[in-house]
Design a protein around this motif. Structure first.
Motif, short mmCIF file in Angstrom:
data_model
loop_
_atom_site.label_atom_id
_atom_site.label_comp_id
_atom_site.label_asym_id
_atom_site.label_seq_id
_atom_site.Cartn_x
_atom_site.Cartn_y
_atom_site.Cartn_z
N HIS A 107 21.62 -39.36 -40.82
CA HIS A 107 20.85 -38.13 -40.96
C HIS A 107 19.37 -38.41 -41.11
CE1 HIS A 107 20.05 -38.27 -45.35
NE2 HIS A 107 21.21 -38.86 -45.43
N ARG A 108 18.61 -37.38 -40.83
CA ARG A 108 17.17 -37.50 -40.94
C ARG A 108 16.80 -37.48 -42.42
NH1 ARG A 108 12.48 -34.17 -40.86
NH2 ARG A 108 10.81 -35.17 -39.71
N HIS A 109 15.66 -38.05 -42.73
CA HIS A 109 15.16 -38.02 -44.09
C HIS A 109 14.83 -36.57 -44.48
CE1 HIS A 109 11.20 -37.03 -42.65
NE2 HIS A 109 11.38 -37.93 -41.70
N HIS A 110 14.63 -36.33 -45.76
CA HIS A 110 14.27 -34.98 -46.20
C HIS A 110 12.76 -34.78 -46.15
CE1 HIS A 110 18.13 -33.20 -47.11
NE2 HIS A 110 18.54 -34.44 -47.27
N LYS A 111 12.31 -33.61 -46.60
CA LYS A 111 10.93 -33.25 -46.27
C LYS A 111 9.91 -34.13 -46.98
CE LYS A 111 10.57 -29.28 -49.40
NZ LYS A 111 10.64 -27.79 -49.46
N ARG A 112 8.79 -34.31 -46.31
CA ARG A 112 7.81 -35.30 -46.72
C ARG A 112 6.41 -34.78 -46.45
NH1 ARG A 112 6.11 -36.05 -41.87
NH2 ARG A 112 7.39 -36.66 -40.10
N THR A 113 5.44 -35.54 -46.94
CA THR A 113 4.06 -35.28 -46.55
C THR A 113 3.92 -35.70 -45.09
OG1 THR A 113 3.32 -37.52 -47.00
CG2 THR A 113 3.30 -35.98 -48.86
N PRO A 114 2.84 -35.31 -44.45
CA PRO A 114 2.62 -35.80 -43.08
C PRO A 114 2.31 -37.29 -43.10
CG PRO A 114 0.74 -34.52 -43.81
CD PRO A 114 1.77 -34.41 -44.88
N TYR A 115 2.45 -37.89 -41.94
CA TYR A 115 1.94 -39.25 -41.76
C TYR A 115 0.41 -39.17 -41.74
CZ TYR A 115 6.40 -41.38 -40.73
OH TYR A 115 7.67 -41.88 -40.84
N ALA A 116 -0.25 -40.21 -42.24
CA ALA A 116 -1.71 -40.22 -42.26
C ALA A 116 -2.28 -39.98 -40.86
CB ALA A 116 -2.22 -41.55 -42.81
N ASP A 117 -1.59 -40.50 -39.85
CA ASP A 117 -2.04 -40.33 -38.47
C ASP A 117 -2.10 -38.89 -38.03
OD1 ASP A 117 -2.03 -42.98 -38.28
OD2 ASP A 117 -0.58 -43.13 -36.65
N ASN A 118 -1.34 -38.06 -38.70
CA ASN A 118 -1.24 -36.67 -38.25
C ASN A 118 -2.10 -35.74 -39.08
OD1 ASN A 118 0.56 -37.57 -36.41
ND2 ASN A 118 2.36 -36.98 -37.57
N THR A 119 -2.96 -36.29 -39.90
CA THR A 119 -3.84 -35.45 -40.70
C THR A 119 -5.15 -35.20 -39.93
OG1 THR A 119 -4.67 -37.36 -41.86
CG2 THR A 119 -2.87 -36.18 -42.92
N PHE A 120 -5.78 -34.06 -40.22
CA PHE A 120 -7.03 -33.71 -39.53
C PHE A 120 -8.15 -34.63 -40.03
CE2 PHE A 120 -5.73 -28.94 -39.14
CZ PHE A 120 -4.86 -29.26 -38.13
N PRO A 121 -9.19 -34.77 -39.25
CA PRO A 121 -10.31 -35.61 -39.68
C PRO A 121 -10.87 -35.14 -41.02
CG PRO A 121 -10.60 -34.94 -37.40
CD PRO A 121 -9.40 -34.21 -37.92
N HIS A 122 -10.89 -33.84 -41.23
CA HIS A 122 -11.38 -33.34 -42.51
C HIS A 122 -10.41 -32.28 -43.02
CE1 HIS A 122 -14.76 -32.14 -45.33
NE2 HIS A 122 -13.80 -31.26 -45.54
N GLU A 123 -9.69 -32.60 -44.07
CA GLU A 123 -8.76 -31.63 -44.66
C GLU A 123 -9.50 -30.83 -45.70
OE1 GLU A 123 -5.88 -30.59 -43.95
OE2 GLU A 123 -5.20 -32.08 -42.50
#
Ligand SMILES: *[C@@H]1O[C@H](CO)[C@@H](O)[C@H](O)[C@H]1NC(C)=O
Ligand SMILES: *[C@@H]1O[C@H](CO)[C@@H](O)[C@H](O)[C@H]1NC(C)=O
Ligand SMILES: *[C@@H]1O[C@H](CO)[C@@H](O)[C@H](O)[C@H]1NC(C)=O
Ligand SMILES: *[C@@H]1O[C@H](CO)[C@@H](O)[C@H](O)[C@H]1NC(C)=O
Ligand SMILES: *[C@@H]1O[C@H](CO)[C@@H](O)[C@H](O)[C@H]1NC(C)=O
Ligand SMILES: *[C@@H]1O[C@H](CO)[C@@H](O)[C@H](O)[C@H]1NC(C)=O
Ligand SMILES: *[C@@H]1O[C@H](CO)[C@@H](O)[C@H](O)[C@H]1NC(C)=O
Length: 403
Positions: A107-123
């Motif tokens: 099974h897939r893992h449960h919910k998580r934060t995004p990967y760092a790669d998928n974060t916007f340049p400025h959050e």
């Protein structure tokens, strides 16, 4: 992250039950073995909204799938935040001529934060995880020695370090299973126990390492899930020592990171980054959405990684909604925000991509065989061993080196 060469976030369990001493009915065996003329070639999937480009581009909503909560009825068919799993309410018992002999769950893992790669340049807002600890440590075993402390990571920033972390500020590692994901993992374990022990009497009521084994990948988030899931199955094991099987990172079949040039060559002809006309058509058809989103996120429209697939935006937006965080607004123009409608379009495109890469593309079966074949071979071996145990009337244990 849903695809690409990044770690496949999976955890696995396998049950090696005490097999019955009576041989399986020969008639049933005959039936099972009769169907050997099935084609092993790729065949086209049914046409659905998911694999329709026109629905991905011009449709609305997200097909009734859930992207914004872990809570959904037990018979929900798709919840990205907390994928439906076996539970006593929906479990269908096969007719009584069948006897459950072996179970393997992936099974897939449960919910998580995004990967760092998928974060916007400025959050524009931080993300905190100080409602949980991630435990890393070591302890002398075999022979045992002095006990270790249960040490965990406490993410912090220092005023003397002038660098801002990539993506979100706050106290999370990106990625990590969030508190909500840990709670969902515990419920998942409780549901597994409710079905396989309480309902079916298949698993012993207490943990038996000869009967049940747990496997994780080299991606730490699968271990975070496992620690909660095991305690959900067997509450008395909370805080005790439980082995999680794992293969060496260089050869891990469950999170294949080993080189396979045949698979790479194949995927470069139809997948992410390819010039396959079906693939490029979906990117061309969605350029206006991409432009609107880049304007809000500050992602450079030329960044190849954000332009070759919808994966980054998919992860970026879905992980926020699963944790009841707002859809983001532009850091420079707070009036310009991602709307739910735009997020739904991204999710439809992500579903379309996943289907194309792993099912609808003609090359996808060959790709799966070459990229994930070792794991499939291990699975086949486990199933054959279980069948042989059944035939011999023997309980087959000791297969734990593979699962
Ligand atoms: C979406 O709708 C527009 C306007 O009707 C049409 O031109 C376009 O071809 C449609 N896109 C797809 C992929 O069906
Ligand atoms: C989730 O989204 C659905 C559909 O957009 C909406 O009806 C529902 O209220 C939302 N739930 C939460 C918890 O935000
Ligand atoms: C995406 O690509 C850009 C350049 O195209 C690069 O600066 C950035 O680090 C890449 N991000 C990731 C997460 O790979
Ligand atoms: C979304 O992408 C932006 C732009 O790269 C990034 O700063 C942000 O951290 C991402 N957020 C999530 C939840 O992935
Ligand atoms: C436990 O730690 C003490 C102090 O460091 C040491 O003297 C002792 O040998 C250790 N015991 C074992 C079993 O390693
Ligand atoms: C993140 O932290 C940096 C300093 O480390 C600060 O300049 C920035 O404003 C913070 N961003 C947010 C969204 O809190
Ligand atoms: C993207 O590439 C084009 C063509 O090379 C260039 O003119 C433009 O300035 C680039 N945009 C950004 C934001 O870097």
């Amino acid at each position: 992250m849903r695809f690409s060469s990044s770690p496949l976030p999976l955890a696995i369990l396998s049950y090696l039950p005490s097999l019955p001493t009576s041989a399986a009915e020969p008639e049933k065996k005959g039936k099972c073995q009769a169907n050997t003329d099935i084609s092993l070639k790729w065949h086209a999937p049914a046409q659905t909204k998911i694999n329709s480009l026109s629905s991905a581009i011009n449709g609305t909503g997200i097909y009734g799938f859930i992207f914004n909560s872990s809570q959904s009825p037990p018979d929900t068919n798709y919840n990205w935040c907390n994928m439906p799993h076996i539970n006593p309410t929906t479990y269908v018992r096969p007719d009584s001529s069948y006897k459950l002999a072996y179970v393997e769950i992936i099974h897939r893992h449960h919910k998580r934060t995004p990967y760092a790669d998928n974060t916007f340049p400025h959050e524009t807002y931080p993300w905190d995880c100080s409602d949980e600890g991630l435990f890393y440590g070591g302890r002398p075993l075999n022979p045992s020695g002095n006990d270790s402390a249960s040490t965990y990571w406490d993410v912090y920033t220092s005023p003397s370090n002038p660098l801002a972390p990539a993506g979100f500020n706050g106290t999370c590692q990106f990625p990590q299973i969030t508190r909500g994901g840990l709670d969902d993992s515990h419920q998942h374990g409780a549901d597994l126990f409710a079905v396989y022990s309480s309902l079916l009497n298949f698993l012993h009521s207490t943990y038996d390492p000869e009967q049940t084994t747990f496997r994780v990948t080299n991606n730490v988030i699968t271990s975070q899930v496992a620690s909660m899931l095991v305690a959900g199955m067997y509450p008395s094991l909370a805080s005790t020592l439980i082995p999680l099987q794992i293969q060496s990172a260089s050869i891990d079949s469950l999170e294949p990171a080993y080189p396979c040039s045949a698979a790479d060559a194949l995927s470069s002809r139809y997948g992410v980054g390819s010039t396959n006309p079906t693939w490029t058509a979906h990117l061309s058809a969605s350029t206006s959405l991409k432009k609107r989103l880049d304007k809000i996120s500050g992602v450079n429209p030329n960044a190849t990684n954000w332009s070759q697939s919808w994966d980054h935006y998919f992860d970026n937006l879905s992980s926020r909604l699963c944790h009841q965080k707002p859809l983001p607004c532009s850091a420079t123009n707070p009036e310009n925000c991602v709307t739910q409608e735009m997020a739904n379009s991204v999710f439809r495109l992500g579903e379309w991509e996943y289907d194309f890469l792993y099912r609808s593309a003609r090359q996808s079966l060959e790709f799966s065989k070459s990229s994930f074949g070792i794991w499939i071979a291990e699975l086949a071996d486990n199933l054959r061993s279980a069948t042989e145990g059944e035939r011999d009337g023997l309980a087959r244990y000791g297969r734990r080196s593979s699962f």
